[in-house]
Scaffold this motif. Structure first.
Motif, PDB file in Angstrom:
ATOM      1  N   HIS A 135     156.471 124.103 -16.367  1.00  0.00           N
ATOM      2  CA  HIS A 135     155.477 124.941 -16.117  1.00  0.00           C
ATOM      3  C   HIS A 135     154.561 124.217 -15.354  1.00  0.00           C
ATOM      4  N   TYR A 147     153.644 126.735 -23.326  1.00  0.00           N
ATOM      5  CA  TYR A 147     154.456 127.230 -24.694  1.00  0.00           C
ATOM      6  C   TYR A 147     154.502 126.280 -25.724  1.00  0.00           C
ATOM      7  N   VAL A 149     152.007 118.193 -22.493  1.00  0.00           N
ATOM      8  CA  VAL A 149     151.183 118.827 -21.445  1.00  0.00           C
ATOM      9  C   VAL A 149     150.292 119.874 -22.285  1.00  0.00           C
ATOM     10  N   CYS A 150     150.771 120.736 -22.705  1.00  0.00           N
ATOM     11  CA  CYS A 150     150.095 122.073 -23.414  1.00  0.00           C
ATOM     12  C   CYS A 150     149.137 121.509 -24.426  1.00  0.00           C
ATOM     13  N   CYS A 179     156.158 122.755 -26.263  1.00  0.00           N
ATOM     14  CA  CYS A 179     155.878 121.710 -25.004  1.00  0.00           C
ATOM     15  C   CYS A 179     155.518 120.573 -25.813  1.00  0.00           C
TER      16      CYS A 179
HETATM   17 NI    NI Z   1     153.220 122.754 -21.685  1.00  0.00          NI
END
Ligand code: NI
Length: 204
Positions: free
Chosen positions: A168, A74, A80-81, A77
């Motif tokens: 996620h 998303y 991580v993303c 984020c």
């Molecule tokens: Ni993420």
């Protein structure tokens, strides 16, 4: 970085690692180790779906003949993303143009409440103009998460309800030119690992 956000990142990564391990054990899917899946792939894992992008419907089947990197995330984020998408973008730069043309990167937003199609398109293009961002209704996304045995969970923020997080799965699915899952690339993999995976997938 505050200790609060450090803790939150650690919790997210732990969740991702646990989910990935469960998926790998449950489906018998090997984590990417330099070899693609056996020719039959992993029966019961993955498959076609149709979601929406800013320019219209997108189906996995639209990319037969290409290798696809599929990622759930998303745009809000915090870490991580963006890290993963930047790593994948760097990996694509390592591929000769002819091979890059045979790769499609798709990010499925698990936060349809805040990720409008335009916001999502703008976000993924920031990393690479060829990346596709897609999403759907909460039910549609739940369906695709199930198909891929991935997880996404909203984490409420009591002090600031609009700024919630979404935990996620953080791995990337390597999908071959015939649409089957060939392997999983864990969060934190170096660009070289994606390069090697993509080169093998293209020829698969
Ligand atoms: Ni993420």
């Amino acid at each position: 970085m505050s200790s609060r956000s450090t803790r939150s990142t650690r919790r997210r990564l732990l969740l991702g690692a646990v989910a990935l391990l469960a998926l790998a054990l449950g489906a018998g899917v090997a984590l990417w180790s330099g070899r693609v899946a056996p020719p039959k792939g992993y029966p019961g894992l993955g498959g076609d779906f149709t979601l929406r992008s800013s320019t219209g419907p997108v189906s996995l089947a639209d990319f037969r003949g290409k290798a696809v990197l599929l990622y759930f995330g998303y745009t809000f984020c915090p870490d991580v993303c963006p890290t993963t998408l930047a790593t994948i973008a760097a990996a694509l730069q390592e591929l000769p143009q002819e091979q890059r043309d045979r790769v499609q990167v798709i990010m499925i937003s698990v936060d349809p409440e805040r990720d409008t199609l335009d916001r999502l398109a703008e976000y993924v293009r920031y990393f690479d103009p060829g990346f596709l961002g897609v999403t759907g209704t909460a039910e549609e996304i739940e369906g695709v998460l199930k198909q891929y045995r991935a997880v996404a969970m909203k984490v409420p923020n009591e002090k600031d309800p609009e700024h919630y997080a979404v935990d996620h799965s953080a791995h990337t699915y390597l999908i071959g030119p015939r649409g089957n899952v060939l392997g999983l690339i864990p969060y934190g993999a170096a660009p070289a690992r994606y390069v090697e995976a993509l080169k093998q997938a293209i020829e698969h």
